[in-house]
Structures are given as C-alpha cells and as structure tokens.
Design a protein around this motif. Structure first.
Motif, short mmCIF file in Angstrom:
data_model
loop_
_atom_site.label_atom_id
_atom_site.label_comp_id
_atom_site.label_asym_id
_atom_site.label_seq_id
_atom_site.Cartn_x
_atom_site.Cartn_y
_atom_site.Cartn_z
N GLN A 124 -10.92 -11.23 2.83
CA GLN A 124 -10.56 -11.64 1.46
C GLN A 124 -9.17 -11.14 1.09
N GLN A 125 -8.90 -9.88 1.40
CA GLN A 125 -7.61 -9.30 1.00
C GLN A 125 -6.46 -9.97 1.76
N THR A 126 -6.66 -10.13 3.08
CA THR A 126 -5.60 -10.73 3.90
C THR A 126 -5.35 -12.17 3.47
N ALA A 146 0.84 -1.20 0.00
CA ALA A 146 0.00 0.00 0.00
C ALA A 146 0.87 1.25 0.00
N ARG A 147 0.27 2.34 -0.45
CA ARG A 147 1.01 3.59 -0.68
C ARG A 147 2.03 3.93 0.42
N PRO A 148 1.63 3.95 1.72
CA PRO A 148 2.62 4.37 2.72
C PRO A 148 3.78 3.40 2.88
N ASN A 149 3.60 2.15 2.45
CA ASN A 149 4.72 1.19 2.53
C ASN A 149 5.86 1.59 1.61
N GLY A 164 0.25 -5.93 -4.34
CA GLY A 164 -0.80 -5.43 -5.23
C GLY A 164 -2.02 -4.92 -4.48
N GLN A 165 -1.88 -4.72 -3.15
CA GLN A 165 -3.03 -4.15 -2.39
C GLN A 165 -3.46 -2.83 -3.01
N HIS A 166 -2.47 -1.96 -3.29
CA HIS A 166 -2.77 -0.75 -4.07
C HIS A 166 -2.26 -0.97 -5.48
N TYR A 167 -3.11 -0.67 -6.45
CA TYR A 167 -2.83 -1.07 -7.83
C TYR A 167 -3.05 0.05 -8.84
N ASP A 168 -3.83 1.11 -8.46
CA ASP A 168 -4.00 2.21 -9.41
C ASP A 168 -2.63 2.83 -9.69
N PRO A 169 -2.37 3.25 -10.95
CA PRO A 169 -1.04 3.79 -11.26
C PRO A 169 -0.62 4.91 -10.31
N GLU A 170 -1.56 5.81 -9.96
CA GLU A 170 -1.15 6.94 -9.12
C GLU A 170 -0.99 6.55 -7.65
N MET A 171 -1.46 5.34 -7.27
CA MET A 171 -1.29 4.87 -5.89
C MET A 171 -0.05 3.97 -5.77
N SER A 172 0.50 3.52 -6.90
CA SER A 172 1.58 2.55 -6.83
C SER A 172 2.74 2.88 -7.78
N LEU A 211 -8.19 12.54 3.20
CA LEU A 211 -9.10 11.75 4.07
C LEU A 211 -9.30 10.37 3.46
N HIS A 212 -9.15 9.34 4.26
CA HIS A 212 -9.48 8.00 3.74
C HIS A 212 -9.86 6.99 4.82
N ARG A 213 -9.73 7.36 6.10
CA ARG A 213 -10.03 6.38 7.16
C ARG A 213 -11.48 5.93 7.08
N PRO A 214 -11.72 4.62 7.23
CA PRO A 214 -13.10 4.13 7.25
C PRO A 214 -13.97 4.92 8.24
N HIS A 231 -8.41 10.12 -2.21
CA HIS A 231 -8.07 8.69 -2.20
C HIS A 231 -9.18 7.90 -2.89
N PRO A 232 -8.84 6.81 -3.60
CA PRO A 232 -9.89 6.06 -4.33
C PRO A 232 -11.07 5.62 -3.47
N ARG A 233 -10.80 5.16 -2.23
CA ARG A 233 -11.94 4.70 -1.41
C ARG A 233 -12.84 5.87 -1.03
N THR A 234 -12.24 7.05 -0.86
CA THR A 234 -13.02 8.24 -0.52
C THR A 234 -13.84 8.71 -1.72
C1 UD1 Z 1 -4.92 1.15 3.29
C2 UD1 Z 1 -4.50 0.83 4.71
C3 UD1 Z 1 -4.38 2.11 5.52
C4 UD1 Z 1 -3.47 3.11 4.81
C5 UD1 Z 1 -3.99 3.35 3.40
C6 UD1 Z 1 -3.13 4.32 2.62
C7 UD1 Z 1 -5.27 -1.37 5.53
C8 UD1 Z 1 -6.19 -2.06 6.47
N1 UD1 Z 1 -5.47 -0.05 5.39
O1 UD1 Z 1 -6.25 1.68 3.35
O2 UD1 Z 1 -3.82 1.80 6.79
O3 UD1 Z 1 -3.43 4.32 5.53
O4 UD1 Z 1 -4.04 2.09 2.70
O5 UD1 Z 1 -3.65 4.59 1.37
O6 UD1 Z 1 -4.41 -2.00 4.94
N2 UD1 Z 1 -8.61 1.34 -4.16
C9 UD1 Z 1 -8.49 1.63 -5.49
N3 UD1 Z 1 -7.24 1.64 -6.03
C10 UD1 Z 1 -6.13 1.38 -5.30
C11 UD1 Z 1 -6.27 1.10 -3.93
C12 UD1 Z 1 -7.52 1.09 -3.37
O7 UD1 Z 1 -9.45 1.88 -6.19
O8 UD1 Z 1 -5.01 1.44 -5.86
C13 UD1 Z 1 -9.96 1.36 -3.54
C14 UD1 Z 1 -10.70 0.08 -3.65
O9 UD1 Z 1 -12.03 0.37 -3.87
C15 UD1 Z 1 -10.54 -0.53 -2.28
C16 UD1 Z 1 -10.49 0.68 -1.39
O10 UD1 Z 1 -9.86 1.69 -2.19
O11 UD1 Z 1 -11.56 -1.39 -1.98
C17 UD1 Z 1 -9.72 0.48 -0.14
O12 UD1 Z 1 -8.39 0.05 -0.40
P1 UD1 Z 1 -7.59 -0.81 0.70
O13 UD1 Z 1 -6.20 -1.03 0.28
O14 UD1 Z 1 -8.37 -1.97 1.12
O15 UD1 Z 1 -7.53 0.14 1.96
P2 UD1 Z 1 -7.22 1.68 2.07
O16 UD1 Z 1 -8.46 2.33 2.46
O17 UD1 Z 1 -6.44 2.22 0.92
#
Ligand code: UD1
Length: 365
Positions: free
Chosen positions: A72-74, A11-14, A39-47, A206-209, A239-242
């Motif tokens: 599922q992800q874990t 993920a991005r901060p890693n 591949g947790q983060h996969y969008d070009p601008e996130m990775s 902002l992106h925290r659940p 952020h994409p989730r936001t």
């Molecule tokens: C994750 C981390 C969080 C970190 C954050 C930084 C966990 C539990 N959370 O949260 O601690 O601060 O990354 O960004 O690991 N998505 C995309 N494209 C991407 C990545 C994510 O569209 O490249 C969308 C997807 O809809 C996905 C959602 O964002 O379901 C959440 O992504 P996920 O990696 O599960 O968690 P983050 O909210 O990014």
C-alpha cells in the motif's frame, strides 16, 4: 538554463542525507534542486523537527502518503509521485538510502525514462527477509548514478555486474550531516538536560520489524534493558512503530533508571550519542555515527549492510536474546575510542563530491 534535479525523501534517515547535498547544490548555478516529501514519516517529531534542525528548504510537494502495508505504501507513493514527476520534468531523480520512498520513486522515474541517482548505493546485508534489502537491490539496479559510501559497497555493485562507469565512490553523506551538526549538538549539553553523567549511561533505539514485531523477541530485548537499567541509566527514545508493539505487550520499565522517551530530534540524538558509554540499536545510520565518534555500539541484528562499522569502527552485532544482550553490553561498555575511527571518505565532503558528479565536473573511483 540550469538542469532540474529532484530529490525524493520520506523517512527520518532520508532527511539527514538530504541536508548536506541540498546545501552543496544550492551553491551551484548549474543545477536547480527541488525536493519532494512523500509523507512516509509524518509525526512532527519524525519529520518537521528534522526539517527545522537541518535547515532544509520547504519541499516543492508533500505527497502525504502516510502508513500502510509495504504494498500500500509503495503503491501510494508511486501513484502520487508520477504526476509530480511529469509536471516538474527533472533531468535526474535522486533517492536516498533503503526506505520504501526510495524504491517507489526510483521505479516511477525509471519507467518514465528519467535518470535515477542513488545516494548510499551498494550496501548489502544479504538478508532477503529485510524489506530494506529488497529496496536496496532494486533501487541500485534501476539507478544510472550509484553513489557508494564505502569500498565494500563499490565491490558489491561490481560483483552484481553493474557498470563501473555508473559507480562513484563518494563516501558517507551521513557523516557530512554529523560533521555539520557537531558544534551545535555539543552546545546542546544533552547530558545535563537529561541529568546523566558523560559516559555514564546507555542510549537505546529499536524499530526493526525483526526485533519489535514478534512479541517473544521484543519481550526478550525489553527484559535485557530492564536488567541493564538496574545497573546504570538507560535513555530509550521510542520509535512510533515500537511504541505500538510495546503498548500491546503491556510492558513498563522495572527500574527508574530505564527512561522511556518520545523520539528525539537529530541534534538531541547526536548530543546524547556523543556522551553515551554505550549505544544499543538496530538502526543503520547509528552504526555509522557511533563508529565515526568512537562510541561503542551494539547492533541487535544477525547481520549488517554496513560491515565496515564492525571491521573499522566500534560496532558489534548481537542476537536479540536477553542473555546475549546483557553479556555483550557488559563487554562493550567503556570501549570508547576518544579519537574516533577513520574510514576512507567518511570526512564530511561527500555532498561536495556528489554535487561535482551531478555537475559533470569530476568522477570518483
Ligand atoms: C522506515 C524504513 C526503515 C528506516 C526507518 C527509520 C522502510 C521499509 N523502512 O521504517 O528502513 O530505518 O523508517 O525510522 O521504508 N509511524 C508513525 N508516525 C510516523 C512514522 C511511522 O506513527 O511518522 C508508525 C506507523 O504506525 C507506521 C509504522 O510506524 O505504520 C511504520 O512506519 P514505516 O514508515 O512504514 O516504517 P518504519 O518502521 O518507520
């Protein structure tokens, strides 16, 4: 023969935490360092943009796990990582921060009897409703080497009964990445590129659940930004989730001053942070970066796993309520500390200390 150390990032901060250590290890022949991207983060601008900006070597493998529920992800990371681990047979697996990729890789390694090192060990929010807090506690318990960024993190690990011999007070590796990138971020001239005056704008992430998943909470935070945007420019890389949640609300900014952007690169983010009059965030790393740079920061959360940024830095917590955010933003605005803040071992040399521990040259208490 050199020992194999395998870093797992996803993920991005890693990526920011990996970059300085990849450089430090590349300079040492005692270690062969390989990288696995989950591949947790996969969008070009996130990775990809981060790998490019940070000059990271190409990963040995990309597990391409993508999004999903936490289980599922874990699980997907664990299943895909196990054969890579069996194939590469490292002496140590290094994991970073508190994301799902971190805990998944640590579990796989520990169960195969491979030693685990955790970079950014010991941070605690004591908020069990945060997925990241579960990931932190489990990962630390599974780790043989605990690389703590601050004294409070060392104390947390000791209080949980983790053996002192495992704990190394190495400092904050995010600051290494920042120190290395500062000259180029300054050359980026971000203020001019976005047409904003230095110290004349706020920067928001902002992106925290807890802030974005509940429509009422998110609505309140966006209403605060709308009001603040009437007074001065606000840049808001989303952020994409936001983005998904904001679209579901049907929200659009009420003032032209509030500018909704795509996620920005690391250098761009650093450039924009450098010039901001105020940063409003719920990120972990940004609390640290603003403290180091002396830029006032409001963290929209009830707690933080990084309390040192409040006691020794420029950070302040605020609840996710419209009026509270507006009042706190007005108070924090302009409290810039031109000389930055000094926090022990946040000095740009953390990766060197970790590399020295990995090569068994030194220990850091
Ligand atoms: C994750 C981390 C969080 C970190 C954050 C930084 C966990 C539990 N959370 O949260 O601690 O601060 O990354 O960004 O690991 N998505 C995309 N494209 C991407 C990545 C994510 O569209 O490249 C969308 C997807 O809809 C996905 C959602 O964002 O379901 C959440 O992504 P996920 O990696 O599960 O968690 P983050 O909210 O990014």
């Amino acid at each position: 023969m050199s020992r194999v150390v395998l870093s797992v990032v996803g993920a991005r901060p890693n990526f920011m935490k990996l970059a300085p250590l990849a450089r430090a290890l590349a300079a040492r022949s005692a270690v062969r360092h390989i990288i696995v991207h989950t591949g947790q983060h996969y969008d070009p601008e996130m990775s990809d943009a981060f790998f490019r900006d940070l000059g990271l070597p190409r990963p040995h493998a990309n597990l391409d796990v993508g999004s999903g529920s936490h289980a599922q992800q874990t699980a997907a990371i664990m299943r895909a990582f196990e054969p890579v681990l069996l194939d590469t047979r490292p002496e140590l697996v290094l994991v970073y921060g508190d994301v799902n990729s971190t805990v998944a890789a640590a579990l796989v390694a520990a169960k195969l009897g491979v030693r685990v090192g955790h970079v950014e060990a010991g941070l605690r929010s004591r908020d069990w409703s945060m997925p990241e807090e579960i990931n932190r506690v489990v990962t630390d318990r599974l780790s043989d080497l605990l690389f703590a960024p601050s004294r409070d993190a060392v104390e947390n690990l000791r209080a949980e009964g983790l053996p002192a011999a495992r704990i190394h007070f190495v400092g904050n590796i995010m600051i290494d990445a920042l120190v290395a990138a500062l000259p180029e971020a300054r050359r980026h001239n971000s203020c001019a590129r976005y047409g904003v005056a230095e110290r004349g704008y706020a920067l928001v992430t902002l992106h925290r659940p807890s802030n974005v998943d509940d429509p009422a909470t998110l609505g309140g935070v966006l209403a605060a930004l709308d009001q603040l945007g009437a007074e001065r420019p606000i840049l808001f890389p989303v952020h994409p989730r936001t983005r998904v949640r904001v679209q579901a609300l049907g929200w659009a900014p009420r003032h032209a001053g509030l500018r909704v952007l795509q996620p920005v690169s690391y250098l761009e983010m650093l450039g924009l942070t450098l010039g901001a009059g105020l940063v409003i965030t719920d990120s972990g790393g940004i609390q640290e970066e603003t403290s180091y740079l002396g830029v006032p920061c409001l963290t929209v959360r009830p707690n933080t796993e990084r309390p040192i940024t409040c006691t020794h830095g420029t950070n302040r917590l605020v609840s996710a309520e419209r009026e509270a955010i507006i009042a706190a933003a007005q108070e924090q605005w302009g409290h810039y500390a031109p000389n930055g803040c000094t926090i022990p071992r946040w000095d740009g040399h953390t990766a060197e200390r970790i590399a020295a521990v990995l090569c068994e040259e030194e220990r850091f208490d």
